[in-house]
Write an enzyme that holds these catalytic residues in place. Structure first.
Site, mmCIF file in Angstrom:
data_model
loop_
_atom_site.group_PDB
_atom_site.id
_atom_site.type_symbol
_atom_site.label_atom_id
_atom_site.label_comp_id
_atom_site.label_asym_id
_atom_site.label_seq_id
_atom_site.Cartn_x
_atom_site.Cartn_y
_atom_site.Cartn_z
ATOM 1 N N ALA A 2 21.960 41.000 16.816
ATOM 2 C CA ALA A 2 22.250 40.189 15.486
ATOM 3 C C ALA A 2 21.378 39.331 15.063
ATOM 4 O O ALA A 2 20.974 39.156 13.876
ATOM 5 C CB ALA A 2 23.712 39.812 15.586
ATOM 6 N N GLU A 3 20.699 38.526 16.081
ATOM 7 C CA GLU A 3 20.042 37.648 15.711
ATOM 8 C C GLU A 3 18.687 38.232 15.266
ATOM 9 O O GLU A 3 18.101 37.863 14.242
ATOM 10 C CB GLU A 3 19.621 36.541 16.832
ATOM 11 C CG GLU A 3 20.831 35.382 17.089
ATOM 12 C CD GLU A 3 20.888 34.866 18.492
ATOM 13 O OE1 GLU A 3 21.493 34.114 18.520
ATOM 14 O OE2 GLU A 3 20.258 35.610 19.238
ATOM 15 N N SER A 55 -17.123 49.013 -2.719
ATOM 16 C CA SER A 55 -15.531 48.960 -3.401
ATOM 17 C C SER A 55 -15.861 49.472 -4.832
ATOM 18 O O SER A 55 -17.016 50.013 -5.405
ATOM 19 C CB SER A 55 -15.047 47.524 -3.542
ATOM 20 O OG SER A 55 -13.834 47.515 -4.063
ATOM 21 N N LEU A 56 -14.987 49.388 -5.751
ATOM 22 C CA LEU A 56 -15.025 49.719 -7.308
ATOM 23 C C LEU A 56 -14.820 48.426 -7.985
ATOM 24 O O LEU A 56 -13.977 47.815 -7.758
ATOM 25 C CB LEU A 56 -14.102 50.911 -7.476
ATOM 26 C CG LEU A 56 -14.276 52.204 -6.993
ATOM 27 C CD1 LEU A 56 -12.928 52.984 -7.233
ATOM 28 C CD2 LEU A 56 -15.418 52.993 -7.441
ATOM 29 N N LYS A 70 -7.020 57.291 -8.830
ATOM 30 C CA LYS A 70 -7.088 56.219 -8.014
ATOM 31 C C LYS A 70 -5.855 56.160 -7.125
ATOM 32 O O LYS A 70 -4.649 55.887 -7.577
ATOM 33 C CB LYS A 70 -7.425 54.764 -8.481
ATOM 34 C CG LYS A 70 -7.642 53.800 -7.642
ATOM 35 C CD LYS A 70 -8.537 52.613 -8.252
ATOM 36 C CE LYS A 70 -9.079 51.675 -7.452
ATOM 37 N NZ LYS A 70 -8.343 51.074 -6.362
ATOM 38 N N LYS A 91 -16.555 58.784 -12.489
ATOM 39 C CA LYS A 91 -17.905 58.671 -11.816
ATOM 40 C C LYS A 91 -18.918 59.551 -12.363
ATOM 41 O O LYS A 91 -18.538 60.464 -12.938
ATOM 42 C CB LYS A 91 -17.511 59.156 -10.226
ATOM 43 C CG LYS A 91 -16.596 58.386 -9.562
ATOM 44 C CD LYS A 91 -16.301 59.261 -8.085
ATOM 45 C CE LYS A 91 -15.085 58.327 -7.408
ATOM 46 N NZ LYS A 91 -14.735 58.983 -6.204
ATOM 47 N N LYS A 145 -7.620 50.427 -13.967
ATOM 48 C CA LYS A 145 -6.388 50.119 -13.406
ATOM 49 C C LYS A 145 -5.393 50.344 -14.337
ATOM 50 O O LYS A 145 -5.263 49.558 -15.706
ATOM 51 C CB LYS A 145 -6.446 48.956 -12.876
ATOM 52 C CG LYS A 145 -7.416 48.452 -11.748
ATOM 53 C CD LYS A 145 -6.938 49.291 -10.514
ATOM 54 C CE LYS A 145 -6.118 48.316 -9.449
ATOM 55 N NZ LYS A 145 -6.958 47.580 -8.948
ATOM 56 N N CYS A 183 37.856 34.355 -6.937
ATOM 57 C CA CYS A 183 37.529 35.690 -6.749
ATOM 58 C C CYS A 183 38.050 36.554 -8.035
ATOM 59 O O CYS A 183 39.012 36.566 -8.617
ATOM 60 C CB CYS A 183 38.148 36.219 -5.640
ATOM 61 S SG CYS A 183 37.616 38.070 -5.337
ATOM 62 N N CYS A 234 42.083 40.851 -0.458
ATOM 63 C CA CYS A 234 41.332 41.077 -1.607
ATOM 64 C C CYS A 234 40.871 42.496 -1.749
ATOM 65 O O CYS A 234 40.480 43.149 -0.874
ATOM 66 C CB CYS A 234 39.989 40.221 -1.229
ATOM 67 S SG CYS A 234 38.667 40.612 -2.530
#
Ligand code: IVH
Length: 706
Positions: free
Chosen positions: A37-38, A85-86, A117, A319, A343, A437, A462
């Site tokens: 549980a922890e 990278s691009l 991409k 490209k 993007k 409630c 309840c």
């Protein structure tokens, strides 16, 4: 946008470390430091933090790896050529500026290769004389991590190139670049399995995929070998199996080449054709176009259809197709001048916040949630989003009636980001957390001082808590009562057929006859319908389910399937569990002090014990039989069951396999002994075929049983 505060980041690091340490202790040393549980609590907190601040989800996060150490190192490998990278473009103007520069340098705009991409993890694969020599992650572009061992576990990656032709002979050495990704369907299936096992879901396909690829399978195998008790070994084996299954879900798409010895192609598209011919996966969505207008059309098309692609995309890449021209344009130290990534904007939409309501959960927790004008975001229609608690509503600063920004955190969970302040008219009103409630009128209160959550303390009656408890009790992880879905739970309570879960197993057909939900009109008379017959039948079946399911069904705080199974295995009898002092319960494997106290507190409540007595009186089995000493011919074998079998239910098949000494797993790997396939099997059957695992039908399974 929500900002990550230093405090959140520090808490993240603290939780990640706590969990990593606990896992190491649990899996490797077999001396758990945290109770289940922890552990679950720490893990859920980490998941919640990452859902709130997706930028915290690093690949090293424990949420992104199965078990064992999360930040395990791989050996470094130097790429033969640097992986660049691009450069990014965020608008049509940016794309135009890039094209103008290309045109200026070359004199005219050449043919452009348009691609998607892919939002995955870049890899570099070297083939020597067609044989896969190494696979590495991108790393810093010069040196990456050696994941060659894992490449053999991904069916989509060929270990040997074949099919060289005169025009495209297999080169003595070729360095192929591509993106490893997790298809959306596999991501959904993986998360469905996580849910089924009661584990946290992965935030997004990219993280889940990257985590899958970066698993140290060798360490998982070592854990199996190093385990010192059968229980530790079983856990380590299950983990290894899941790790292998996760890797097997990955795919590759090739998007470039580095070093290429021998006869080189003239264009990038020709290179793709050659690579495809040798068995490498190349996207069939790439197009060579003439002119910027056509390139823009490609970009716009996938902007519209980004959710129709089988994997996540975060943009389109243009490209220059001809390799000689790529050479003339050259690169900066970071990125080539011959390519640009457009993007797509992050998907944040605006919609109206119609209302903020509160829901009451199974344990009484009261949670505000946003009700919005339905709107499509990142591929699905959203109309509700949790707001967690009252202070979260204040922190976001939203008012009822506001136009709000909505996004999907990690592209999965809808999240209200904040109000569009300019759109305020003055008619908006603040949300006020109810003091009572909404379902039963009881005054709400935090469980302990300082808790952010408030609860309805009226656990016994309840209606919301009762409804949720009844529904939970019938769920697959508890007593698995097919006829007891949400609507049935609502009807049973609304029509007064039960007052709480105590009366459930004493229900008779006469009782159900009084409810519209369970009856239909035949010749002017109301008779029981299929819902009723199924419920009565399944309630009867459920009376002889194993003890752990009964324990889960009682809705004792913190007692989930794992703790319940340990308790049932050790103590076998609900009365024994009820009378065992908490110190002794805490000594049961997988049960810590928190769970033990919670169990003792639960049994100290009169009406809780009454439920147990009512169930006992109705014939519910509250103890597991002595272990059956029958033959165990399936000892050491692992089965996966998929699809609907002709006569056995999934549970019956599972229990039969287990009784005969076999194990049942949720995912297929090379270690699976048999896959039992019924009607409408999922991808597991295909996977079995791909891995060469023997497939059985139900008759085949029955033939193996004693
Ligand atoms: S070309 C030198 N093509 O995006 C060319 N990259 O943001 C570099 N990516 O590191 C790569 N889809 O991991 C290329 N169709 C595609 C791509 C792609 C995804 C990734 C790649 C790269 C990153 C740059």
């Amino acid at each position: 946008m929500t900002d990550v505060r230093a405090g959140d980041r520090a808490r993240w690091a603290e939780l990640a470390e706590l969990i990593d340490d606990a896992r190491r202790r649990y899996y490797v040393d077999d001396s758990p430091t945290l109770s289940d549980a922890e552990y679950d609590e720490a893990y859920s907190e980490l998941v919640a933090l990452e859902q709130r601040f997706p930028e915290l989800t690093s690949m090293d996060s424990p949420t992104q790896s199965v078990g064992g150490q999360a930040s395990e190192q791989f050996a470094p490998v130097e790429h033969l050529q640097r992986m660049l990278s691009l450069d990014n473009a965020f608008s049509a103007d940016d794309v135009e500026a890039w094209a103008a520069r290309v045109e200026k340098d070359l004199g005219s705009l050449p043919a452009l290769l348009c691609e998607l991409k892919v939002d995955g993890l870049a890899v570099d694969i070297v083939f020597e004389n067609g044989r896969l020599r190494s696979m590495a992650t991108r790393g810093d572009g010069r040196v990456g991590e050696d994941v060659t061992a894992n490449s053999t576990l991904i069916p989509a990656i060929p270990q040997q190139l074949t099919g060289g032709t005169k025009a495209h002979p297999i080169p003595p050495l070729v360095e192929v670049r591509g993106e490893v990704y997790l298809p959306l369907a596999e991501f959904d299936a993986l998360n469905a399995e996580q849910r089924e096992m009661g584990l946290a879901e992965f935030a997004n396909p990219r993280n889940a995929g990257a985590g899958s690829l970066r698993q140290r399978i060798d360490r998982r195998r070592e854990d199996v070998a190093a385990a010192r008790t059968p229980a530790a070994q079983a856990r380590a084996e299950a983990d290894l199996e899941r790790a292998l299954a996760r890797i097997g879900r990955l795919r590759l798409v090739v998007h470039g080449v580095g070093e290429w010895q021998g006869h080189e192609p003239a264009t990038q598209s020709e290179a793709y054709a050659a690579l495809a011919g040798w068995g490498l996966p190349v996207s069939d969505r790439a197009r060579v176009v003439e002119g910027l207008a056509a390139a823009r059309e490609f970009i716009d098309f996938y902007g519209e259809h980004r959710h129709d692609v089988e994997h996540e995309i975060d943009g389109a890449v243009l490209k220059v197709d001809e390799l000689a021209l790529q050479g003339r344009l050259g690169s900066t130290s970071r990125a080539p001048r011959w390519a640009i990534a457009y993007k797509y904007p992050p998907e944040v939409v605006r919609t109206r916040l119609l209302d903020i309501r509160v829901g009451v959960g199974r344990t009484g927790r009261v949670t505000p949630f946003a009700v919005m004008q339905p709107i499509k975001v990142a591929g699905s229609t959203v109309e509700m989003a949790t707001l967690h608690n009252a202070s979260e509503v204040v922190r976001k600063g939203v008012l009822i009636g506001d136009i709000v920004f909505l996004r999907k955190a990690g592209d999965v969970i809808p999240e209200v980001v904040g109000p569009v302040l300019e759109a305020r008219t003055g008619d908006e009103r603040a949300f006020v957390m109810p003091t009572h409630c909404p379902e039963c009128g009881t005054e709400l209160a935090p469980e302990k001082e300082g808790d952010a959550d408030i609860r309805c303390p009226n656990q016994r009656s309840c209606p919301a808590q009762l409804r949720e408890r009844l529904f939970h009790l019938g769920s697959r992880g508890a007593l698995d009562i097919e006829g007891l879905g949400y609507q049935a739970a609502v009807a049973l309570l609304a029509d007064g057929l039960v007052v709480d879960e105590g009366g459930l197993f004493a229900l008779t057909s006469d009782d159900l006859q009084r409810s519209e939900f369970f009856t239909k009109a035949v010749k002017g008379e109301r008779v029981l319908n299929a819902n009723a017959t199924k419920l009565l039948e399944q309630l009867q079946v459920a009376t002889s389910r194993p003890l752990w399911r009964v324990l889960v069904a009682l809705s004792i705080r913190h007692v989930g399937p794992t703790a319940a199974q340990s308790l049932a295995r050790e103590l076998r009898d609900l009365d024994v569990i009820a009378s065992t002092p908490p110190e002794q319960l805490a000594a049961v494997e997988g049960v810590g002090g928190i769970i033990a106290d919670s169990i003792s507190e639960w049994f100290a409540v009169d009406w809780h014990r009454e439920i147990v007595e009512q169930w006992r009186a109705a014939g519910v089995s509250l103890a597991d039989e002595e272990v059956d000493e029958g033959p165990r011919p399936l000892e050491g074998m692992t089965f996966v069951i998929t699809g609907t079998l002709p006569t056995l239910s999934r549970d019956q098949a599972t229990e039969a396999v287990q009784k005969a000494g076999g194990k049942v797993s949720g995912s297929v790997s090379k270690k699976t002994s048999y896959v039992v396939v019924g009607e409408n099997p999922g991808s597991k059957a295909e996977k079995a075929e791909a891995l060469g695992v023997t497939i059985l039908d139900e008759a085949g399974l029955l033939a193996l049983l004693p």
